[in-house]
Design an enzyme around this catalytic site. Structure first.
Site, short mmCIF file in Angstrom:
data_model
loop_
_atom_site.label_atom_id
_atom_site.label_comp_id
_atom_site.label_asym_id
_atom_site.label_seq_id
_atom_site.Cartn_x
_atom_site.Cartn_y
_atom_site.Cartn_z
CE LYS A 130 -3.28 2.62 3.06
NZ LYS A 130 -3.75 2.44 4.50
CB VAL A 177 -13.44 -13.20 31.32
CG1 VAL A 177 -13.50 -12.52 32.72
CG2 VAL A 177 -12.01 -13.82 30.78
N PRO A 210 -0.23 10.21 -0.01
CG PRO A 210 1.37 11.39 -0.74
CD PRO A 210 0.09 11.59 -0.32
CE1 TYR A 214 0.74 17.75 14.59
CE2 TYR A 214 2.23 16.00 14.08
CZ TYR A 214 0.91 16.70 13.91
OH TYR A 214 0.04 16.29 12.96
CB THR A 243 -5.44 5.65 12.43
OG1 THR A 243 -6.83 6.02 12.40
CG2 THR A 243 -4.59 6.85 11.55
CG LEU A 267 -11.48 -2.46 18.33
CD1 LEU A 267 -12.44 -3.49 17.84
CD2 LEU A 267 -11.40 -0.96 17.62
C1 LIG Z 1 -15.55 -1.11 10.46
C2 LIG Z 1 -14.06 -1.31 10.61
C3 LIG Z 1 -13.00 -1.05 10.01
C4 LIG Z 1 -11.70 -1.37 10.33
N1 LIG Z 1 -10.84 -0.94 9.60
C5 LIG Z 1 -9.33 -0.84 9.86
C6 LIG Z 1 -8.39 -0.73 9.21
O1 LIG Z 1 -8.69 -0.55 7.86
N2 LIG Z 1 -7.15 -0.48 9.72
C7 LIG Z 1 -6.84 -0.39 11.05
O2 LIG Z 1 -5.86 -0.29 11.32
N3 LIG Z 1 -8.06 -0.74 11.85
C8 LIG Z 1 -9.15 -0.83 11.30
N4 LIG Z 1 -10.51 -1.23 12.32
C9 LIG Z 1 -9.75 -1.36 13.69
C10 LIG Z 1 -9.56 -2.86 13.71
O3 LIG Z 1 -10.48 -3.57 13.32
C11 LIG Z 1 -9.03 -3.19 15.28
O4 LIG Z 1 -8.39 -2.05 15.58
C12 LIG Z 1 -8.23 -4.40 15.33
O5 LIG Z 1 -8.84 -5.63 14.71
C13 LIG Z 1 -8.13 -4.80 16.93
O6 LIG Z 1 -9.34 -5.38 17.44
P1 LIG Z 1 -9.13 -5.72 18.96
O7 LIG Z 1 -8.12 -6.78 19.02
O8 LIG Z 1 -9.15 -4.35 19.82
O9 LIG Z 1 -10.80 -6.32 19.10
P2 LIG Z 1 -11.40 -7.86 18.71
O10 LIG Z 1 -10.81 -8.27 17.39
O11 LIG Z 1 -12.88 -7.48 19.02
O12 LIG Z 1 -10.87 -8.80 19.89
C14 LIG Z 1 -11.39 -8.92 21.01
C15 LIG Z 1 -10.88 -9.97 21.65
O13 LIG Z 1 -11.70 -10.13 23.03
C16 LIG Z 1 -12.12 -11.55 23.39
N5 LIG Z 1 -13.04 -11.42 24.48
C17 LIG Z 1 -13.98 -10.52 24.70
N6 LIG Z 1 -14.76 -10.65 25.71
C18 LIG Z 1 -14.06 -11.67 26.20
C19 LIG Z 1 -14.61 -12.62 27.22
N7 LIG Z 1 -15.66 -12.12 27.96
N8 LIG Z 1 -13.81 -13.46 27.68
C20 LIG Z 1 -12.69 -14.04 26.58
N9 LIG Z 1 -12.36 -13.38 25.85
C21 LIG Z 1 -13.23 -12.11 25.51
C22 LIG Z 1 -12.44 -11.95 21.91
O14 LIG Z 1 -12.83 -13.48 21.85
C23 LIG Z 1 -11.35 -11.65 21.19
O15 LIG Z 1 -10.50 -12.55 21.00
C24 LIG Z 1 -11.59 -1.37 11.76
C25 LIG Z 1 -12.51 -1.50 12.61
C26 LIG Z 1 -13.96 -1.39 12.30
C27 LIG Z 1 -15.00 -1.40 13.35
#
Ligand SMILES: Cc1cc2nc3c(=O)[nH]c(=O)nc-3n(C[C@H](O)[C@H](O)[C@H](O)COP(=O)(O)OP(=O)(O)OC[C@H]3O[C@@H](n4cnc5c(N)ncnc54)[C@H](O)[C@@H]3O)c2cc1C
Length: 507
Positions: A81, A187, A99, A435, A347, A336
């Site tokens: 990319k 959990v 870019p 910055y 980002t 997230l």
């Molecule tokens: C529409 C959309 C588009 C995106 N596009 C981009 C992109 O182009 N570029 C980019 O950098 N980012 C993008 N993102 C963000 C990106 O998807 C996330 O930053 C990244 O996937 C990290 O997700 P995560 O690991 O924080 O959460 P998740 O993938 O949701 O993982 C959460 C984890 O916690 C576990 N969990 C939750 N509750 C429990 C529980 N009670 N017990 C045990 N386990 C549990 C789940 O099983 C899972 O393993 C996008 C997000 C969205 C919504």
């Protein structure tokens, strides 16, 4: 966290998505002997499964962990990319590329864009993108990694576009190979130390418990530890970034071309992404539910598919904002669970990566958390979020679009004071706020300002000093050198084919 540790610090990572496995693998690899890492994840809950476009910083991350680029690209079906192609943002029918690279070079201490503005004033400038190698290579669908020397071929960087459902598992395999322990389970309860209030252990559905010194909350939007348990307040930014849904849907490639860039096309109630991977194209409509229904968004993204649809649209819901602090007590959130800024500039994974980097720098190696380190971590994470937030808002606010309620809203809304100050600086004198850390430097802001028609009243008066004809000739030579360089680059697909060790096996 308790007494000074002669033993390794026990880190519990809750969540096995991109953020969880990036955190666990980095800590295990980069703090050897200092940490013992256990990751808890639930297959039943699963991961969010989106997040396919990245920023060039991801390369440093992969390299630092000692991961070979070719095996990483093969495992995640990755493409290269060079930037993002923004369409219809400033005005319908107009487009520009933001870019991963520069526009021209500074001359006599004056940034290139001031010379360009002067030439534009005289009606002699060509689009600013023609002075950027990354833009021109992208538009020609060509790719080759930048060179290490200081010449023209070193003036850009690159990132990857990869399959989000494959990146987490790849990091998982890597993490397990370097000693991370994985515990499968949901959990259901979080126990806190009655004296300190710190999190002490996680209780799983089958009664097992997982204790630790430091907890990293990577539980996604649930934010189970930082949000639910410690009740860290949420700072909401939806009034500036009203998109709160996405309808995501993959489709097949229909041509031989694989563009070395992500595309973002403005839509009546948000925008739509197009991310070409080796084996498919990721599509999604990011929209505001105040202005369009989920059904309409799904129908729109379905209608926009270029090739055969590979799965039905899936709707994801979110809110723009972040936890006031990302690190509270002995819990810090990455990914997230700490906050969300929509994917307009890809980002989110970067923000997770930076949080991990800052944690490693400030890690409580002796076992006791120093509140000053925690404050510093929070300050750095806030700074990263704020920079990204302002830059994203600019894409919506700097528009002449008045063709829908959504664009009327974002065009006329109040923006953060920090963004107002940046825009005033540009509008007055073509200057970019300086910055030295965080994301998005001069070239990024210039790309969006000029790409979306935000023109400054003045520019640096020193551009009048060199002979204007000489400047015009030098700029024309630069365009020619860029054209020559691009002509020598292989096509993006051709480069991938030539380096077949980067290609995933055909299904
Ligand atoms: C529409 C959309 C588009 C995106 N596009 C981009 C992109 O182009 N570029 C980019 O950098 N980012 C993008 N993102 C963000 C990106 O998807 C996330 O930053 C990244 O996937 C990290 O997700 P995560 O690991 O924080 O959460 P998740 O993938 O949701 O993982 C959460 C984890 O916690 C576990 N969990 C939750 N509750 C429990 C529980 N009670 N017990 C045990 N386990 C549990 C789940 O099983 C899972 O393993 C996008 C997000 C969205 C919504």
């Amino acid at each position: 966290m308790s007494e000074a540790a002669a033993r390794p610090v026990k880190v519990v990572v809750l969540g096995g998505g991109t953020a969880g496995w990036m955190s666990a693998a980095s800590l295990a690899k980069l703090l050897p002997g200092l940490v013992e890492v256990e990751l808890v994840e639930s297959e039943d809950i699963g991961i969010i499964g989106v997040g396919e476009a990245t920023l060039p910083h991801i390369r440093g991350f992969v390299e630092r962990l000692g991961i070979d680029e070719a095996s990483f690209m093969r495992a995640t079906h990755a493409t290269y990319k060079l930037g993002i192609d923004f369409r219809d943002f400033g005005r319908i029918g107009e487009s520009y590329i933001h870019p991963f690279g520069s526009f021209g070079e500074e001359v006599g201490g004056v940034p290139f864009h001031h010379y360009w503005l002067e030439l534009a004033r005289q009606g002699l400038a060509e689009p600013i993108g023609t002075y950027s190698l990354a833009v021109m290579a992208g538009l020609a669908n060509r790719f080759r990694p930048p060179s290490d020397d200081a010449g023209l071929a070193s003036t850009y960087g690159y990132a990857y576009q990869f399959d989000a459902t494959l990146f987490g598992p790849f990091m998982r395999e890597f993490g397990l190979s370097i000693g991370v322990t994985r515990t499968e389970g949901k959990v259901v309860e979080v126990k806190r130390d009655p004296d300190s209030g710190d999190v002490a252990e996680l209780v799983l559905a089958d009664g097992r418990t997982v204790a630790g010194d430091l907890f990293i909350d990577c539980s996604g939007f649930r934010s189970l530890l930082l949000g639910d348990t410690l009740e860290e307040p949420w700072e909401d930014w939806q009034h500036w970034l009203p998109c709160d849904r996405a309808a995501a849907m993959p489709c097949a490639h229909v041509t031989e071309e694989i563009e070395p860039y992500t595309r973002a096309t403005a839509m009546p109630a948000g925008w739509r992404w197009r991310i070409p991977l080796q084996h498919r194209i990721g599509n999604g409509y990011v929209f505001s539910s105040q202005f369009i229904s989920e059904d309409e968004a799904c129908a729109t993204i379905r209608g926009a598919a270029e090739g055969p649809v590979l799965a039905e649209p899936r709707v994801l819901r979110f809110r723009a904002g972040r936890r006031r602090k990302s690190w509270s007590r002995n819990v810090l959130a990455v990914g997230l669970a700490s906050g969300f800024l929509e994917p307009l500039e890809s980002t989110s994974i970067y923000l997770a990566q930076m949080a991990i980097t800052y944690l490693i720098e400030l890690f409580p190696q002796q076992g006791t958390i120093d509140p000053r380190d925690r404050d510093e971590f929070n300050r750095l994470v806030d700074m990263e979020y704020d920079r990204v937030r302002d830059f994203l808002i600019l894409h919506y606010h700097a528009t002449e679009r008045d063709d829908s309620e959504f664009w009327n809203h974002v065009r006329t809304m109040e923006v953060p004071d920090t963004l107002t100050a940046k825009m005033e600086l540009w509008r007055e004198a073509g200057r970019i706020e300086k910055y030295s850390d965080g994301l998005f430097y001069d070239a990024s802001w210039i790309a969006v300002y000029l790409g979306q028609g935000v023109e400054p009243k003045r520019h640096d008066a020193r551009v009048a000093l060199p002979d204007p004809r000489q400047v015009a000739r030098a700029m024309a030579r630069l365009q020619e050198a860029i054209r020559d360089e691009v002509a020598q680059m292989p096509g993006h697909r051709e480069f991938l084919m030539r380096h077949a060790e980067r290609l995933a096996p055909q299904p």
